[in-house]
Design a protein around this motif. Sequence first.
Motif, PDB file in Angstrom:
ATOM      1  N   LYS A  22       0.833  -1.735   0.168  1.00  0.00           N
ATOM      2  CA  LYS A  22       0.032   0.352  -0.106  1.00  0.00           C
ATOM      3  C   LYS A  22       0.858   1.312  -0.016  1.00  0.00           C
ATOM      4  O   LYS A  22       0.081   2.047  -0.269  1.00  0.00           O
ATOM      5  CB  LYS A  22      -0.906   0.017   1.472  1.00  0.00           C
ATOM      6  CG  LYS A  22      -2.405  -0.948   1.085  1.00  0.00           C
ATOM      7  CD  LYS A  22      -2.739  -1.269   1.818  1.00  0.00           C
ATOM      8  CE  LYS A  22      -4.099  -2.227   2.289  1.00  0.00           C
ATOM      9  NZ  LYS A  22      -5.202  -1.744   3.340  1.00  0.00           N
ATOM     10  N   TYR A 133      -2.897   8.260  -6.695  1.00  0.00           N
ATOM     11  CA  TYR A 133      -4.145   8.332  -6.753  1.00  0.00           C
ATOM     12  C   TYR A 133      -4.942   7.750  -7.024  1.00  0.00           C
ATOM     13  O   TYR A 133      -5.880   7.589  -6.080  1.00  0.00           O
ATOM     14  CB  TYR A 133      -4.845   9.117  -8.064  1.00  0.00           C
ATOM     15  CG  TYR A 133      -6.086   9.517  -8.577  1.00  0.00           C
ATOM     16  CD1 TYR A 133      -6.692  10.447  -7.391  1.00  0.00           C
ATOM     17  CD2 TYR A 133      -6.498   9.130  -9.314  1.00  0.00           C
ATOM     18  CE1 TYR A 133      -8.038  10.986  -7.683  1.00  0.00           C
ATOM     19  CE2 TYR A 133      -7.832   9.291  -9.764  1.00  0.00           C
ATOM     20  CZ  TYR A 133      -8.693  10.419  -8.983  1.00  0.00           C
ATOM     21  OH  TYR A 133      -9.959  10.859  -8.651  1.00  0.00           O
ATOM     22  N   ASN A 134      -4.901   6.441  -7.693  1.00  0.00           N
ATOM     23  CA  ASN A 134      -5.307   5.106  -7.979  1.00  0.00           C
ATOM     24  C   ASN A 134      -4.785   3.936  -8.181  1.00  0.00           C
ATOM     25  O   ASN A 134      -5.295   3.812 -10.000  1.00  0.00           O
ATOM     26  CB  ASN A 134      -6.727   5.130  -7.952  1.00  0.00           C
ATOM     27  CG  ASN A 134      -7.869   4.151  -8.149  1.00  0.00           C
ATOM     28  OD1 ASN A 134      -7.447   2.650  -8.029  1.00  0.00           O
ATOM     29  ND2 ASN A 134      -9.678   4.913  -8.293  1.00  0.00           N
ATOM     30  N   ARG A 135      -4.117   2.941  -7.810  1.00  0.00           N
ATOM     31  CA  ARG A 135      -3.151   2.745  -8.738  1.00  0.00           C
ATOM     32  C   ARG A 135      -4.864   2.125  -9.274  1.00  0.00           C
ATOM     33  O   ARG A 135      -3.563   1.045 -10.567  1.00  0.00           O
ATOM     34  CB  ARG A 135      -2.269   1.923  -7.414  1.00  0.00           C
ATOM     35  CG  ARG A 135      -3.566   0.978  -6.900  1.00  0.00           C
ATOM     36  CD  ARG A 135      -2.792   0.057  -5.861  1.00  0.00           C
ATOM     37  NE  ARG A 135      -2.372   0.925  -4.297  1.00  0.00           N
ATOM     38  CZ  ARG A 135      -1.462   0.787  -3.529  1.00  0.00           C
ATOM     39  NH1 ARG A 135      -0.887  -0.733  -3.087  1.00  0.00           N
ATOM     40  NH2 ARG A 135      -0.734   1.639  -2.864  1.00  0.00           N
ATOM     41  N   TRP A 136      -5.834   1.475  -9.396  1.00  0.00           N
ATOM     42  CA  TRP A 136      -6.353   0.608 -10.248  1.00  0.00           C
ATOM     43  C   TRP A 136      -6.625   1.288 -11.350  1.00  0.00           C
ATOM     44  O   TRP A 136      -7.031   0.661 -12.837  1.00  0.00           O
ATOM     45  CB  TRP A 136      -7.767   0.012  -9.042  1.00  0.00           C
ATOM     46  CG  TRP A 136      -7.249  -0.816  -8.296  1.00  0.00           C
ATOM     47  CD1 TRP A 136      -7.534  -0.591  -6.835  1.00  0.00           C
ATOM     48  CD2 TRP A 136      -6.934  -1.775  -7.796  1.00  0.00           C
ATOM     49  NE1 TRP A 136      -7.338  -0.743  -6.121  1.00  0.00           N
ATOM     50  CE2 TRP A 136      -6.419  -1.574  -6.339  1.00  0.00           C
ATOM     51  CE3 TRP A 136      -6.296  -2.644  -9.233  1.00  0.00           C
ATOM     52  CZ2 TRP A 136      -5.829  -3.275  -5.829  1.00  0.00           C
ATOM     53  CZ3 TRP A 136      -4.996  -4.086  -8.595  1.00  0.00           C
ATOM     54  CH2 TRP A 136      -5.148  -3.666  -6.700  1.00  0.00           C
ATOM     55  N   LEU A 137      -6.737   2.436 -10.774  1.00  0.00           N
ATOM     56  CA  LEU A 137      -6.694   3.402 -12.660  1.00  0.00           C
ATOM     57  C   LEU A 137      -5.633   2.912 -13.106  1.00  0.00           C
ATOM     58  O   LEU A 137      -5.819   2.887 -14.868  1.00  0.00           O
ATOM     59  CB  LEU A 137      -6.843   5.167 -11.918  1.00  0.00           C
ATOM     60  CG  LEU A 137      -7.515   5.552 -13.551  1.00  0.00           C
ATOM     61  CD1 LEU A 137      -8.539   5.045 -14.155  1.00  0.00           C
ATOM     62  CD2 LEU A 137      -7.974   7.148 -12.938  1.00  0.00           C
ATOM     63  N   ILE A 196     -12.982   0.259 -11.151  1.00  0.00           N
ATOM     64  CA  ILE A 196     -13.534   1.451 -10.909  1.00  0.00           C
ATOM     65  C   ILE A 196     -14.571   1.917 -10.482  1.00  0.00           C
ATOM     66  O   ILE A 196     -14.726   2.612  -9.067  1.00  0.00           O
ATOM     67  CB  ILE A 196     -13.043   2.435 -12.629  1.00  0.00           C
ATOM     68  CG1 ILE A 196     -11.412   1.400 -12.828  1.00  0.00           C
ATOM     69  CG2 ILE A 196     -12.750   4.108 -11.793  1.00  0.00           C
ATOM     70  CD1 ILE A 196     -10.693   1.973 -11.991  1.00  0.00           C
ATOM     71  N   THR A 197     -15.624   2.459 -11.021  1.00  0.00           N
ATOM     72  CA  THR A 197     -16.700   2.433 -11.025  1.00  0.00           C
ATOM     73  C   THR A 197     -17.484   2.069 -11.908  1.00  0.00           C
ATOM     74  O   THR A 197     -17.649   2.348 -13.155  1.00  0.00           O
ATOM     75  CB  THR A 197     -17.102   4.220 -10.818  1.00  0.00           C
ATOM     76  OG1 THR A 197     -17.848   4.412 -10.067  1.00  0.00           O
ATOM     77  CG2 THR A 197     -16.106   4.570 -12.138  1.00  0.00           C
TER      78      THR A 197
END
Length: 269
Positions: A22, A133-137, A196-197
């Motif tokens: 993380k 910001y967002n590792r999955w992005l 993501i969303t």
Amino acid sequence: MKKRVISAAVLVIAVVLLYLIKNPIPFITCASLVGILGLKEILDLKESHKELPTYVKVIAYGCLLVTMIGRVKVDYLLLGLPFLAICLTCLSLVIPTIFEFDGRYTTKDAFYIIGSVTFLGTFFNLLILLFSYNRWLLLFLIIIATMTDTFAMLIGSLIGKHKLIPKVSPNKSIEGSLFGTIIATAIAVIYYNNVITTDTNIVLLIVMVIALSVLGQLGDLLFSKIKRENGIKDFSQIMPGHGGILDRVDSLTFITIGYVLIINIISLF
């Protein structure tokens, strides 16, 4: 083939480990090291420029580090590359040409390195910002790059009959390019909506992914052209069977920069 499989396995394991940790510091450290190795591959291209003085290379690596990690903040994602880093790069690499009288380091060399440092610095800076910001992005962008490349190669080898740009990359086909984009778009859109969303404009998402897939292929072609101009097959042999750093991130460079440009444009409306 064995070396290629082993190299790929090591790379996948390294990426998975970075995603499981993380704390972003290991990722920043690795991205910085990879960025330096990528710049080294550029500086080692003998057909693009002559051998550079050691102190110039040191300055270039320093400027790249400042550009990559000089300002790593999540709220900075929509603002672009730090101007201070660009100013430092320009002045630090241009001024030494004034005092070089034997042709070892010319203004032409300086602007070549400035362009290389700015381009690679922008890319790795955005990688770090997106991961923070967002590792999955960021993984979403990686999926677009890898799926486009993989299926363009597979489909192209099976049914590819029409060459894309043979003078730049003779093995790429129009069929492979089209199917690579179509399949990558489907996979990336499914991933985005499930990871993501779900609150997104699906049509806009599809259009964006298609645009990024095309940009990724243009990035691949750009680096292929650089290699062709320098008479080399790979930028280096740091990853046996896969080539160098720039051989692996070629399409991702354009996709990452293109994504940030697109979200900035969308934010204006």
